[in-house]
Design a protein around this motif. Structure first.
Motif, PDB file in Angstrom:
ATOM      1  N   ASP A 181      41.112   7.001 -59.028  1.00 12.59           N
ATOM      2  CA  ASP A 181      41.914   8.122 -59.544  1.00 12.59           C
ATOM      3  C   ASP A 181      41.148   9.020 -60.512  1.00 12.59           C
ATOM      4  O   ASP A 181      41.735   9.574 -61.440  1.00 12.59           O
ATOM      5  CB  ASP A 181      43.194   7.573 -60.195  1.00 12.59           C
ATOM      6  CG  ASP A 181      42.897   6.631 -61.363  1.00 12.59           C
ATOM      7  OD1 ASP A 181      41.733   6.196 -61.506  1.00 12.59           O
ATOM      8  OD2 ASP A 181      43.823   6.326 -62.137  1.00 12.59           O
ATOM      9  N   ILE A 182      39.845   9.149 -60.313  1.00 11.85           N
ATOM     10  CA  ILE A 182      39.088  10.073 -61.174  1.00 11.85           C
ATOM     11  C   ILE A 182      39.441  11.500 -60.721  1.00 11.85           C
ATOM     12  O   ILE A 182      39.246  11.833 -59.546  1.00 11.85           O
ATOM     13  CB  ILE A 182      37.556   9.873 -61.021  1.00 11.85           C
ATOM     14  CG1 ILE A 182      37.174   8.420 -61.299  1.00 11.85           C
ATOM     15  CG2 ILE A 182      36.791  10.827 -61.937  1.00 11.85           C
ATOM     16  CD1 ILE A 182      35.731   8.081 -60.925  1.00 11.85           C
ATOM     17  N   PRO A 183      39.969  12.338 -61.615  1.00 15.32           N
ATOM     18  CA  PRO A 183      40.331  13.696 -61.181  1.00 15.32           C
ATOM     19  C   PRO A 183      39.100  14.432 -60.645  1.00 15.32           C
ATOM     20  O   PRO A 183      37.996  14.272 -61.183  1.00 15.32           O
ATOM     21  CB  PRO A 183      40.846  14.364 -62.465  1.00 15.32           C
ATOM     22  CG  PRO A 183      41.111  13.245 -63.420  1.00 15.32           C
ATOM     23  CD  PRO A 183      40.235  12.104 -63.033  1.00 15.32           C
ATOM     24  N   GLU A 184      39.309  15.219 -59.604  1.00 16.55           N
ATOM     25  CA  GLU A 184      38.183  15.926 -58.995  1.00 16.55           C
ATOM     26  C   GLU A 184      37.431  16.788 -60.008  1.00 16.55           C
ATOM     27  O   GLU A 184      36.203  16.905 -59.958  1.00 16.55           O
ATOM     28  CB  GLU A 184      38.689  16.794 -57.842  1.00 16.55           C
ATOM     29  CG  GLU A 184      37.824  16.642 -56.613  1.00 16.55           C
ATOM     30  CD  GLU A 184      38.387  17.382 -55.437  1.00 16.55           C
ATOM     31  OE1 GLU A 184      39.392  16.871 -54.882  1.00 16.55           O
ATOM     32  OE2 GLU A 184      37.832  18.458 -55.102  1.00 16.55           O
ATOM     33  N   ALA A 185      38.191  17.350 -60.951  1.00 12.57           N
ATOM     34  CA  ALA A 185      37.560  18.221 -61.958  1.00 12.57           C
ATOM     35  C   ALA A 185      36.604  17.435 -62.856  1.00 12.57           C
ATOM     36  O   ALA A 185      35.743  18.017 -63.513  1.00 12.57           O
ATOM     37  CB  ALA A 185      38.637  18.880 -62.799  1.00 12.57           C
ATOM     38  N   ASN A 186      36.766  16.111 -62.891  1.00 11.02           N
ATOM     39  CA  ASN A 186      35.899  15.281 -63.743  1.00 11.02           C
ATOM     40  C   ASN A 186      34.665  14.774 -63.003  1.00 11.02           C
ATOM     41  O   ASN A 186      33.814  14.117 -63.588  1.00 11.02           O
ATOM     42  CB  ASN A 186      36.674  14.054 -64.248  1.00 11.02           C
ATOM     43  CG  ASN A 186      37.729  14.425 -65.264  1.00 11.02           C
ATOM     44  OD1 ASN A 186      38.005  15.592 -65.461  1.00 11.02           O
ATOM     45  ND2 ASN A 186      38.311  13.423 -65.908  1.00 11.02           N
ATOM     46  N   GLN A 187      34.601  15.031 -61.691  1.00  9.21           N
ATOM     47  CA  GLN A 187      33.479  14.529 -60.883  1.00  9.21           C
ATOM     48  C   GLN A 187      32.415  15.614 -60.776  1.00  9.21           C
ATOM     49  O   GLN A 187      32.719  16.723 -60.335  1.00  9.21           O
ATOM     50  CB  GLN A 187      33.955  14.195 -59.465  1.00  9.21           C
ATOM     51  CG  GLN A 187      35.138  13.253 -59.407  1.00  9.21           C
ATOM     52  CD  GLN A 187      35.782  13.247 -58.009  1.00  9.21           C
ATOM     53  OE1 GLN A 187      35.316  13.881 -57.072  1.00  9.21           O
ATOM     54  NE2 GLN A 187      36.894  12.525 -57.886  1.00  9.21           N
ATOM     55  N   HIS A 188      31.206  15.286 -61.186  1.00  3.96           N
ATOM     56  CA  HIS A 188      30.133  16.281 -61.110  1.00  3.96           C
ATOM     57  C   HIS A 188      28.959  15.747 -60.298  1.00  3.96           C
ATOM     58  O   HIS A 188      28.492  14.633 -60.541  1.00  3.96           O
ATOM     59  CB  HIS A 188      29.642  16.652 -62.511  1.00  3.96           C
ATOM     60  CG  HIS A 188      30.730  17.162 -63.403  1.00  3.96           C
ATOM     61  ND1 HIS A 188      31.456  16.346 -64.225  1.00  3.96           N
ATOM     62  CD2 HIS A 188      31.220  18.406 -63.561  1.00  3.96           C
ATOM     63  CE1 HIS A 188      32.356  17.068 -64.872  1.00  3.96           C
ATOM     64  NE2 HIS A 188      32.242  18.320 -64.483  1.00  3.96           N
TER      65      HIS A 188
ATOM     66  N   LEU B  16      20.198  24.372 -64.757  1.00  5.91           N
ATOM     67  CA  LEU B  16      20.540  24.685 -66.163  1.00  5.91           C
ATOM     68  C   LEU B  16      22.029  24.444 -66.409  1.00  5.91           C
ATOM     69  O   LEU B  16      22.422  23.865 -67.431  1.00  5.91           O
ATOM     70  CB  LEU B  16      20.224  26.164 -66.469  1.00  5.91           C
ATOM     71  CG  LEU B  16      18.756  26.527 -66.601  1.00  5.91           C
ATOM     72  CD1 LEU B  16      18.607  28.045 -66.751  1.00  5.91           C
ATOM     73  CD2 LEU B  16      18.138  25.828 -67.820  1.00  5.91           C
ATOM     74  N   ALA B  17      22.843  24.887 -65.454  1.00  7.94           N
ATOM     75  CA  ALA B  17      24.297  24.743 -65.606  1.00  7.94           C
ATOM     76  C   ALA B  17      24.691  23.264 -65.629  1.00  7.94           C
ATOM     77  O   ALA B  17      25.595  22.858 -66.380  1.00  7.94           O
ATOM     78  CB  ALA B  17      25.016  25.466 -64.468  1.00  7.94           C
ATOM     79  N   TYR B  18      23.986  22.439 -64.842  1.00  7.57           N
ATOM     80  CA  TYR B  18      24.310  20.993 -64.781  1.00  7.57           C
ATOM     81  C   TYR B  18      24.017  20.339 -66.129  1.00  7.57           C
ATOM     82  O   TYR B  18      24.826  19.579 -66.649  1.00  7.57           O
ATOM     83  CB  TYR B  18      23.495  20.346 -63.657  1.00  7.57           C
ATOM     84  CG  TYR B  18      24.088  19.036 -63.170  1.00  7.57           C
ATOM     85  CD1 TYR B  18      25.302  19.020 -62.500  1.00  7.57           C
ATOM     86  CD2 TYR B  18      23.425  17.821 -63.363  1.00  7.57           C
ATOM     87  CE1 TYR B  18      25.856  17.829 -62.044  1.00  7.57           C
ATOM     88  CE2 TYR B  18      23.972  16.633 -62.901  1.00  7.57           C
ATOM     89  CZ  TYR B  18      25.181  16.645 -62.239  1.00  7.57           C
ATOM     90  OH  TYR B  18      25.732  15.456 -61.786  1.00  7.57           O
ATOM     91  N   GLU B  19      22.854  20.678 -66.693  1.00  5.42           N
ATOM     92  CA  GLU B  19      22.508  20.157 -68.028  1.00  5.42           C
ATOM     93  C   GLU B  19      23.555  20.572 -69.054  1.00  5.42           C
ATOM     94  O   GLU B  19      23.963  19.783 -69.898  1.00  5.42           O
ATOM     95  CB  GLU B  19      21.153  20.722 -68.483  1.00  5.42           C
ATOM     96  CG  GLU B  19      19.960  20.047 -67.892  1.00  5.42           C
ATOM     97  CD  GLU B  19      19.711  18.620 -68.393  1.00  5.42           C
ATOM     98  OE1 GLU B  19      19.870  18.354 -69.595  1.00  5.42           O
ATOM     99  OE2 GLU B  19      19.356  17.775 -67.548  1.00  5.42           O
ATOM    100  N   GLN B  20      23.966  21.830 -68.974  1.00  8.16           N
ATOM    101  CA  GLN B  20      24.935  22.369 -69.918  1.00  8.16           C
ATOM    102  C   GLN B  20      26.264  21.608 -69.813  1.00  8.16           C
ATOM    103  O   GLN B  20      26.864  21.261 -70.836  1.00  8.16           O
ATOM    104  CB  GLN B  20      25.116  23.874 -69.622  1.00  8.16           C
ATOM    105  CG  GLN B  20      25.944  24.629 -70.642  1.00  8.16           C
ATOM    106  CD  GLN B  20      25.372  24.514 -72.067  1.00  8.16           C
ATOM    107  OE1 GLN B  20      24.163  24.389 -72.265  1.00  8.16           O
ATOM    108  NE2 GLN B  20      26.263  24.532 -73.068  1.00  8.16           N
ATOM    109  N   LYS B  21      26.663  21.317 -68.582  1.00 11.33           N
ATOM    110  CA  LYS B  21      27.934  20.597 -68.385  1.00 11.33           C
ATOM    111  C   LYS B  21      27.857  19.197 -68.993  1.00 11.33           C
ATOM    112  O   LYS B  21      28.817  18.707 -69.573  1.00 11.33           O
ATOM    113  CB  LYS B  21      28.255  20.477 -66.884  1.00 11.33           C
ATOM    114  CG  LYS B  21      28.892  21.729 -66.303  1.00 11.33           C
ATOM    115  CD  LYS B  21      29.327  21.461 -64.873  1.00 11.33           C
ATOM    116  CE  LYS B  21      28.932  22.613 -63.980  1.00 11.33           C
ATOM    117  NZ  LYS B  21      28.859  22.315 -62.558  1.00 11.33           N
ATOM    118  N   ILE B  22      26.701  18.551 -68.853  1.00 10.86           N
ATOM    119  CA  ILE B  22      26.543  17.208 -69.437  1.00 10.86           C
ATOM    120  C   ILE B  22      26.667  17.310 -70.962  1.00 10.86           C
ATOM    121  O   ILE B  22      27.359  16.514 -71.595  1.00 10.86           O
ATOM    122  CB  ILE B  22      25.178  16.576 -69.031  1.00 10.86           C
ATOM    123  CG1 ILE B  22      25.126  16.350 -67.517  1.00 10.86           C
ATOM    124  CG2 ILE B  22      24.940  15.263 -69.785  1.00 10.86           C
ATOM    125  CD1 ILE B  22      23.778  15.877 -66.980  1.00 10.86           C
TER     126      ILE B  22
END
Ligand code: GLP
Length: 241
Positions: free
Chosen positions: A93-100, A114-120
């Motif tokens: 049940d991990i919400p899709e918005a929480n899956q990267h 760059l965007a991936y690093e920023q999200k982390i």
């Protein structure tokens, strides 16, 4: 570095799943770095069992995958998006918005990295990072090189990795040559790391990674410098230790 010996692959998978479950029980909104490959498959199966049988919810968990092949679509059965969906995400049940997972089809790969690093960073950094190890010592797609990589980047796969991963593809020519991968610095910034090592073909590289020189020739050797690493090793992979 803590080394946990598992008598077989089933035990390795259970120990790893219990560690992830414990992390979620302690901090339900944990940020967990996830890995693909054959090794973590058993861990995902165990986590699905824990979710169903012990009713452990993952609804606040946030995940970041280590890597994705460049140019493979999310629905391509060889992509890590597909792997994660089928082996784990659609069963919990991990919400899709929480899956990267990095987008291997991004028009601008540099921007995507760059965007991936920023999200982390925005998620507060990774609490627990799960890793496997390639036969040449790679972690994520950080291949042996003359220097350690830093942030998420476009990685070129080593010939040996292309060969090792080709069993999932219908021919060697179909294996992508490039991927987006978290960098060594991204991985090392995780607050804790669990690395899973299974099978006799990993025995030699494990020995070099744990006890050899810290060198970008064996990218996993950098883990010797991390304060909180657990190595879960299945018996056949201990033959050189
Ligand atoms: C791939 C992945 C790695 C993984 C490695 C080992 O190349 N990018 O994250 O750890 O393979 O895979 P396996 O567990 O199948 O040996």
């Amino acid at each position: 570095m803590r080394i946990v010996f598992a008598k077989d692959y089933a035990a390795l998978s259970e120990i790893a799943a219990d560690m992830v479950a414990e992390q979620i029980r302690t901090k339900p909104d944990s940020v967990v770095g996830l890995a693909t490959g054959n090794t973590p498959l058993g861990m995902y199966r165990e986590l699905i069992k824990i979710h169903r049988q012990k009713q452990l919810s993952f609804c606040r968990m946030v995940t970041f995958n280590l890597d994705e092949y460049i140019a493979l679509g999310k629905e391509d059965p060889h992509s890590y998006h597909y792997y994660m969906k089928h082996h784990f995400f659609r069963h919990v049940d991990i919400p899709e918005a929480n899956q990267h997972i990095p987008n291997g089809e991004a028009g601008n790969i540099g921007q995507e990295c760059l965007a991936y690093e920023q999200k982390i960073k925005e998620a507060g950094g990774i609490d627990l990072q799960i890793l496997g190890i390639g036969r040449n010592g790679h972690i994520g797609f950080n291949e042996p090189d003359v220097r350690f990589t830093a942030a998420t980047h476009r990685a070129e796969l080593a010939e040996s990795t292309i060969r090792a991963n080709s069993h999932c593809f219908s021919s060697l020519a179909q294996v992508p040559r490039f991927a987006i991968s978290m960098g060594i610095k991204t991985i090392m910034q995780a607050r804790s790391i669990v690395i899973l090592v299974n099978g006799e073909d990993k025995a030699e590289v494990l020995d070099r990674a744990l006890w050899g020189d810290i060198s970008p020739e064996i990218p996993a050797s950098i883990l010797q410098l991390h304060q909180r690493v657990t190595v879960i090793v299945e018996e056949n992979a201990t033959k050189r230790l």
